[in-house]
Design a protein around this motif. Structure first.
Motif, short mmCIF file in Angstrom:
data_model
loop_
_atom_site.label_atom_id
_atom_site.label_comp_id
_atom_site.label_asym_id
_atom_site.label_seq_id
_atom_site.Cartn_x
_atom_site.Cartn_y
_atom_site.Cartn_z
N THR A 1 29.91 31.76 32.86
CA THR A 1 30.28 30.41 32.45
C THR A 1 31.37 30.43 31.38
OG1 THR A 1 28.50 30.44 30.82
CG2 THR A 1 28.01 29.47 32.97
N LEU A 2 31.67 31.60 30.82
CA LEU A 2 32.68 31.69 29.77
C LEU A 2 34.02 32.17 30.30
CD1 LEU A 2 30.65 33.10 26.75
CD2 LEU A 2 31.00 30.75 27.49
N THR A 3 34.19 32.22 31.62
CA THR A 3 35.48 32.57 32.20
C THR A 3 35.92 31.45 33.15
OG1 THR A 3 34.51 33.75 34.08
CG2 THR A 3 34.95 35.04 32.10
N THR A 4 37.16 31.54 33.63
CA THR A 4 37.66 30.54 34.55
C THR A 4 36.76 30.43 35.79
OG1 THR A 4 39.47 30.01 36.09
CG2 THR A 4 39.20 32.30 35.49
N PRO A 5 36.50 29.21 36.26
CA PRO A 5 35.67 29.03 37.45
C PRO A 5 36.40 29.29 38.76
CG PRO A 5 36.33 26.90 36.61
CD PRO A 5 36.82 27.91 35.61
N ARG A 6 37.69 29.70 38.69
CA ARG A 6 38.39 30.02 39.93
C ARG A 6 37.59 31.08 40.68
NH1 ARG A 6 44.85 31.35 40.92
NH2 ARG A 6 44.65 32.02 43.08
N ASN A 7 37.29 30.82 41.93
CA ASN A 7 36.39 31.69 42.71
C ASN A 7 37.19 32.56 43.67
OD1 ASN A 7 34.09 32.82 43.80
ND2 ASN A 7 33.69 31.12 45.19
N GLU A 8 37.45 33.78 43.26
CA GLU A 8 38.19 34.73 44.08
C GLU A 8 37.36 36.00 44.27
OE1 GLU A 8 40.96 34.26 45.60
OE2 GLU A 8 42.14 32.75 44.53
N ALA A 9 37.20 36.44 45.51
CA ALA A 9 36.48 37.69 45.76
C ALA A 9 37.33 38.89 45.39
CB ALA A 9 36.09 37.78 47.24
N ASP A 10 38.67 38.72 45.42
CA ASP A 10 39.61 39.80 45.10
C ASP A 10 39.30 41.06 45.92
OD1 ASP A 10 40.95 38.16 43.41
OD2 ASP A 10 40.22 39.08 41.56
N LYS A 11 39.09 40.88 47.21
CA LYS A 11 38.76 41.99 48.09
C LYS A 11 40.04 42.69 48.55
CE LYS A 11 36.00 43.24 52.14
NZ LYS A 11 35.12 42.74 53.22
N VAL A 12 40.14 43.98 48.28
CA VAL A 12 41.35 44.74 48.55
C VAL A 12 41.33 45.35 49.95
CG1 VAL A 12 40.48 46.92 47.60
CG2 VAL A 12 42.94 46.48 47.63
#
Length: 477
Positions: A52-63
């Motif tokens: 909850t203390l970071t950006t709520p942008r939801n990225e899996a960042d799967k490489v």
């Protein structure tokens, strides 16, 4: 430029809201076992939406590895890495199309190129660092297999809240990466008798129950923020089960029902000292509520670094490390060893005395202390390399700020979008990745002097050999 390194070279590509970001990695030796599983853990550690203390942008960042490997091993050819951008909201930035954000690179990019990405900061966005982290994971694996090198970064301070110096000194070579993640993770506690939150309603599809529970959660957070600093109510639980107050004081006798106080909010601070992590969490929660941001410092410790890495005079190892760290977004300071604090010491106290070295793979000598931070004359000694990096507060905040349009008209900007109140907890993989890139490149440079050998030449043997040549030349004359 978007390329870093001499032999182990990395070129990153992509903007914050394009289809994806990634890197091309050249110079990786053939035969190294490598799959996405070797790279993904570091990307997962830096991804948004971790708490909850970071950006709520939801990225899996799967490489995905696009090239350079076959049957799980590197070919020696360029390795292509790609991570898609999945949670894009360029519309969040429409207010900023004509207004440069204070403290951000919008204005300087416009000056330099005559154009810029219209959303999310483009190349100046922290999403550009995904390529660095992915490439750094490859460099880190090669360094560990070749020299046993380990690189760990932790959050040392947020604002004025920092790990006590005696605690850092007590740990000598620092903490392991697992300890940084485990000890720096906190569960937020909330008295259910005062604020009963229905988690099922929060995740349900019905708007009315969800809105009601979100309001309860907001009320609970507001009550926490309104409490006095000395409030002894249980606020956090660390990985060992210990209970702390909002100010990091250990509660020896918590309420009997405190197990039921645990919420679904897990806060990852990556500060391996739980009492300090609690104080950091409280500070960041206040900053977030004020729609503001805050910076801090990170410390990196590298062990198992072979001696003799670094190129005098301009490409000193610490100069390359400083270059790498200050190329990261929001970085504003770099110091190695005792850094600025060392200026208060006399030479008799600051000098690192030599002694015999019993560590395999190093030179004949080591030092009793490590005030220099692991280098002398820009060349690695073989002792742990330790440095700290300062990160400023994130530029994009929710508060209204007085600024000007690109045309010079005074205006007020109230930025929308999803932003970190404090980026420090997500930054350790960035520093670890860039450190690995510097050390891998420096090691490969040194290997060219040694005919590709992984063994560092013994300085005494080099001197003997030089004297021998001198004696032969004298006899010949």
């Amino acid at each position: 430029m978007s390329t870093f390194g001499t032999i182990f070279r990395v070129s990153t590509f992509g903007e914050s809201h394009c289809k994806g970001v990634g890197a091309i990695v050249d110079g990786v030796p053939p035969g190294l076992e490598l799959t996405e599983a070797d790279i993904q853990p570091q990307l997962t550690r830096r991804r948004p939406g971790q708490s909850t203390l970071t950006t709520p942008r939801n990225e899996a960042d799967k490489v995905t590895i696009l090239s350079g490997t076959e049957f799980g091993r590197t070919l020696g050819t360029p390795i292509g890495l790609f991570v898609p951008n999945e949670d894009q909201r360029p519309g969040d930035y429409k207010e900023m199309s004509a207004v440069p954000r204070p403290g951000h690179a919008d204005y300087t990019y416009q000056l330099k190129y005559g154009t810029r990405a219209s959303s999310g900061g483009g190349r100046s966005s922290a999403r550009e660092t995904i390529g660095r982290v992915a490439a750094g994971a490859i460099a880190e694996k090669w360094l560990f297999q070749t020299y046993g090198t380990r690189i760990v970064t932790w959050v040392n301070s947020v604002g004025s809240v920092g790990i006590p110096e005696d605690v850092v000194a007590e740990h000598g070579c620092g903490w392991t990466r697992e300890e940084v993640d485990r000890l720096g993770a906190l569960v937020l506690l909330r008295d259910p008798a005062r604020f009963p939150i229905d988690l099922a309603a929060l995740t349900g599809a019905d708007a009315a129950p969800k809105a009601a529970e979100l309001q309860r959660k907001a009320d609970a957070e507001q009550a926490f923020l309104a409490a006095a600093e000395e409030d002894a109510t249980p606020a956090y639980r660390d990985a060992s089960g210990a209970i702390y107050t909002r100010s990091g004081a250990l509660i020896a006798s918590p309420p009997a029902n405190v197990a039921g106080w645990a919420t679904d909010d897990l806060v990852s601070l990556r500060c391996p000292h739980p009492p300090t992590a609690c104080r950091m969490a409280t500070l960041i929660r206040h900053v977030k509520a004020a729609k503001d941001s805050i910076g801090g410092t990170l410390t990196t410790m590298c062990t198992g670094v072979p001696p003799a890495l670094g190129e005098p005079v301009f490409d000193r190892l610490e100069a390359k490390l400083a270059h790498a760290m200050l190329s990261l977004p929001a970085t504003k300071g770099f110091e190695i060893g005792t850094g600025f604090r060392g200026t208060h010491m006399r030479g008799s106290a600051h000098n690192d005395a030599f002694t015999a070295n019993s560590t395999p793979g190093g030179g004949k000598l080591t030092t009793k202390t490590n005030n220099a931070g692991g280098t002398l004359g820009g060349i690695s000694v073989g002792t742990p390399i330790q440095f700290s990096v300062a990160l400023k507060a994130v530029s994009t905040i929710g508060q209204a700020q007085s600024t000007s349009t690109f045309d010079g008209v005074d205006t007020v900007l109230e930025a929308k979008g999803r932003h970190d109140p404090c980026v420090l907890p997500r930054a350790p993989p960035l520093l670890e990745g860039m450190t690995a890139l510097v050390l891998a490149d420096a090691a490969m440079m040194q290997r060219t002097r040694l005919g590709g050998s992984n063994t560092i030449a013994d300085p005494s043997l080099i001197v003997d050999e030089a004297n021998g040549h001198a004696d032969k030349k004298a006899r010949a004359q």
